[in-house]
Design a protein around this motif. Structure first.
Motif, PDB file in Angstrom:
ATOM      1  N   ALA A   1      -7.006  -1.465   3.459  1.00 58.44           N
ATOM      2  CA  ALA A   1      -5.559  -1.413   3.652  1.00 58.44           C
ATOM      3  C   ALA A   1      -5.186  -0.386   4.716  1.00 58.44           C
ATOM      4  O   ALA A   1      -4.320  -0.641   5.563  1.00 58.44           O
ATOM      5  CB  ALA A   1      -4.870  -1.089   2.329  1.00 58.44           C
TER       6      ALA A   1
ATOM      7  N   ALA B   1       0.850  -1.205   0.000  1.00 57.66           N
ATOM      8  CA  ALA B   1       0.000   0.000   0.000  1.00 57.66           C
ATOM      9  C   ALA B   1       0.878   1.244   0.000  1.00 57.66           C
ATOM     10  O   ALA B   1       1.933   1.289   0.650  1.00 57.66           O
ATOM     11  CB  ALA B   1      -0.918   0.000   1.213  1.00 57.66           C
TER      12      ALA B   1
ATOM     13  N   THR C   1      -2.723   0.575  -4.209  1.00 54.47           N
ATOM     14  CA  THR C   1      -2.368  -0.731  -3.636  1.00 54.47           C
ATOM     15  C   THR C   1      -1.940  -1.673  -4.748  1.00 54.47           C
ATOM     16  O   THR C   1      -2.445  -1.606  -5.876  1.00 54.47           O
ATOM     17  CB  THR C   1      -3.554  -1.364  -2.881  1.00 54.47           C
ATOM     18  OG1 THR C   1      -4.652  -1.516  -3.776  1.00 54.47           O
ATOM     19  CG2 THR C   1      -3.959  -0.525  -1.683  1.00 54.47           C
TER      20      THR C   1
END
Length: 236
Positions: free
Chosen positions: A120, A44, A135
């Protein structure tokens, strides 16, 4: 005449084969889940508007926190595959199947829908001012998890279909009383016993010959019964 115990006469390797196959599948499944929990699932990229963007790597144990506990459950199931039988083995099979399904859920979600930025950010425990801008997902660990889940489901099928006579430890680990009861059930009330049952009775401090009715003598009296005869050998 000695009665052959069909279970005891069956080769030990054949009796243990289902448990060995299930144990191998469980070991493969546990190893796959543990390995995937150590691998990076999601990368991420976050920004808080104050400094440079950050790169975060989320491994399987973070993205799918249940992987490690599920792997431990499968390891415990290896021992259970050799130790239990009957309905207890069916319960173990159902538990293993549930583990396989639960383990597959995050992998299927990641492969089908990708990594949601909000998920995330939450999993990475980012501060409120930070946002995940992009991501990247790694397909390998998710596929490995699915392989482990399939192996767990296959092990569950093997355990569920294991015949009662081939489940659990060898009967030599049972108590003498348990072996006598099992022999009686298999013989459906047959009074004949095996040599092993005789030794079990002796180990338990019992005289196995007391259960047998002595044959009568020529006059129709049990052996040792002389009350019905006088000294001359004629009936009173």
């Amino acid at each position: 005449m000695e009665v052959t115990d069909p279970v005891a006469s069956e080769p030990a390797a054949a009796r243990r084969r289902p448990a060995v196959v299930a144990a191998l599948l469980l070991g493969i499944a546990a190893l796959a889940l543990w390995a995937s929990s150590r691998m990076t699932w999601v990368t991420a990229y976050s920004s808080d508007g104050l400094g440079e963007d950050r790169t975060l790597t989320l491994d399987g144990g973070t993205w799918a926190a249940s992987l490690t506990p599920l792997a431990l459950v499968l390891v415990a199931a290896v021992a259970a595959a050799f130790a239990v039988r009957g309905w207890a083995l069916r319960i173990v099979a159902a538990a293993v199947a549930a583990v396989g399904i639960v383990a597959a859920v995050p992998a299927v979600g990641l492969l089908s829908g990708g990594a949601d930025p909000e998920d995330a950010a939450r999993i990475a425990d980012l501060p409120a001012r930070a946002t995940v801008t992009a991501t990247d997902i790694a397909y390998g660990p998710a596929v490995l998890t699915l392989a482990g889940a399939v192996a767990a489901l296959a092990a569950a099928v093997v355990l569920w279909r294991t015949p009662r006579s081939q489940a659990g430890l060898s009967s030599k680990y049972d108590s003498p009383a348990a072996r006598r009861d099992a022999a009686a059930r298999r013989g459906e009330g047959d009074e004949r016993v095996t040599e092993r049952a005789l030794w079990d009775a002796l180990d338990a401090g019992e005289d196995p010959t007391l259960d047998a009715d002595p044959a009568p003598d020529a006059s129709g009296n049990p052996p040792g019964d002389t009350e019905g005869d006088d000294d001359s050998g004629t009936r009173r």
